[in-house]
Design a protein around this motif. Sequence first.
Motif, mmCIF file in Angstrom:
data_model
loop_
_atom_site.group_PDB
_atom_site.id
_atom_site.type_symbol
_atom_site.label_atom_id
_atom_site.label_comp_id
_atom_site.label_asym_id
_atom_site.label_seq_id
_atom_site.Cartn_x
_atom_site.Cartn_y
_atom_site.Cartn_z
ATOM 1 N N THR A 17 -2.967 -1.197 9.159
ATOM 2 C CA THR A 17 -2.829 0.467 8.601
ATOM 3 C C THR A 17 -2.592 1.361 9.548
ATOM 4 O OG1 THR A 17 -4.522 -0.211 7.247
ATOM 5 C CG2 THR A 17 -3.954 2.031 7.215
ATOM 6 N N THR A 42 -12.995 -3.593 3.309
ATOM 7 C CA THR A 42 -11.620 -3.687 3.946
ATOM 8 C C THR A 42 -10.984 -2.576 4.455
ATOM 9 O OG1 THR A 42 -10.485 -3.384 1.834
ATOM 10 C CG2 THR A 42 -11.125 -5.674 2.426
ATOM 11 N N ASP A 55 -0.743 0.222 0.973
ATOM 12 C CA ASP A 55 -2.014 -0.328 1.554
ATOM 13 C C ASP A 55 -3.125 -0.822 0.405
ATOM 14 O OD1 ASP A 55 -3.130 -1.425 3.836
ATOM 15 O OD2 ASP A 55 -3.581 0.459 4.648
ATOM 16 N N GLU A 56 -3.677 -1.813 1.098
ATOM 17 C CA GLU A 56 -5.041 -2.192 0.390
ATOM 18 C C GLU A 56 -4.742 -2.560 -0.952
ATOM 19 O OE1 GLU A 56 -8.183 -2.298 1.886
ATOM 20 O OE2 GLU A 56 -7.552 -1.267 3.567
#
Length: 609
Positions: free
Chosen positions: A39, A283, A127-128
């Motif tokens: 990230t 996470t 993301d994620e």
Amino acid sequence: MLNEFRMQLPIFQFRDKIIKSIRENQVIIIAGETGCGKTTQIPQYIYENDSNLRIAVTQPRRVAAMTLAERCSLEKQTKLGQLIGYNVRFDDCTSKDTQITFLTDGMLIREFIVDQQLKRYDIIIIDEAHERTVQSDLLLGLLKNLCRKRKQLKVILMSATMQIEKFANYLETEAIHIIEARTHTVDVYNVPIRQQDYVESMVNTILQLHFTQPEGDILAFLTGQEDIEDVREILLERMKISNQEKQLEVKMLYSALPPEVQMEAFQKCVHRKVVLATNIAETSITIDGIVYVVDCGYVKIRSFQIGKAIDTLLLAPVSKAQAEQRAGRAGRQRQGQCYRLYTQQTYERLAKYMLPEILRVNLLSVILQMKAIGIQNVLTFDLIDRPDMELMLANLNQLVKMKALDSEFNLTQHGKNMSSLPLEPQFSHFLIKAYECGIYDLALNSISILQVENLFYFQRGSKENLQKILSKFKISNSDHLTKANILRKYEETQNKKSFCKENSLNHKTLQKAISVKQQLKDYMKRITQKEFEKEDYDKFKQVLSESLMFKHAFYSPQDQAYKLKQTNQLAYIHPESVLFNQKPKYVIYNEVILTKKVYLRDVTEIDEL
Ligand code: CDP
Ligand code: MG
């Protein structure tokens, strides 16, 4: 220093390969262990390679978007909000110079409503993605379509190392990068017998670790604010009694906590630190120095019962994938230990993955957004997992009832207006209707204050004063009106700080509510010019009751509890409500939450159902 740090991250070895891959492919997937640098580094690599590109990076949570933007600004030595910024609901920290924007999934969906080509960005990073929130699933669908129209657009999906093939098949890409990172082994211990109360066994495990194990910080996974506060209180109490030399610093980390308090969880402490966190630390956020993990085995999820129109926060067992992620947090710097407060047998029976959110929550707001983006047939839209048809139809019909859609499911002007407000559809509907009826100040105050968390601030043990304070502001047996009144009184008062102190109110929270109000006012200006104000509580309740048409409940004397009209489920009025000690016959409520009991939060009495 920081440059050196950046070069030591596992992802640094993949830098050139990834840049090349982005050049050659429209869609790429990057998966890797939490903390390997996905990230914070990927957006910076892209920028360093071509400083003309504008990059959006989505996050499932506000806090993550904010802290990551801050971290990247620090690494690049720029001021937050200039080169790198963030944009979350009611808080835009970007400028015309911003090239890397961290934003929540929900905010990017809103941008889609304004510009279906998303021309502001050259590269979009989801993301994620493994968290499979409704918003990120929808974004993947929208971007899959957009890629066909904008050939220059690049899409990067980033996730922890799970279900990569599923994403790759759906997005039709073979450009997959898996970042190998050196992690240390984690010894996992399960409790031998089933625990009655995970709060109690969490406290015991933490103290035992603290008093018997060598140095290293502890990360404890709990489910939410309530159990985190409980564990904290008991821990502090027991530490005081034990009077040991060995001190323990207790920190908390959950989304509703003010950002400055959250930051404390990341700071290095002189003594051993224990961080009590929700799945936020699984996470999306990395805390350095963790050697011990304690996992309660549960997570709070939003869930919806099909055919019944309520979303509930439920306590659910974690999935195996989550349990592994949690354990993994212990092995980042050296060999670690993970203590699971559930038995080995329970672990064996856990689901491999959590059911994606889109298959278990109310889709009212997503469907309205899809309509506003111009998706004609939402029932056939290509999503990675298709929600239940019956549920989508029920939501479509609900939107028809609100007149957001016409009988052929086309978006109406009212629906368009509703989707332009950053609120749940029921509340957008309410606000617009309230303006039309001339009760806009009441409605604005009420909605604004309901958007912020932690209104009250209590010293330990002083919570019994709450009802006394509420009674000072109480209006017409309604939390919605009472809270609106608190905001109004706060606005009117000269000495705001002492007003807050007197009434155990959170000054920062109220400031935030004022800012939300201003922003909502600006949105409303674009929709309507009406500005006459009545002080009509009955009208307020009538409009609210109509907007919350699926959130009605009635008192059932034989159960000594409330029955939800939609489901007949039993629930109790939350202790923080002005109606806590009363039993009005009919009520409407904002949400059902499950903590120690099933509670109705933010409740208003109405005359009839
Ligand atoms: O996204 P991923 O989990 O792969 O890692 P990241 O968020 O990019 O973080 C990379 C490293 O930066 C972490 O291991 C932390 O050591 C550090 N970091 C930090 O110190 N403070 C932050 N707010 C975020 C990351
Ligand atoms: Mg990350």
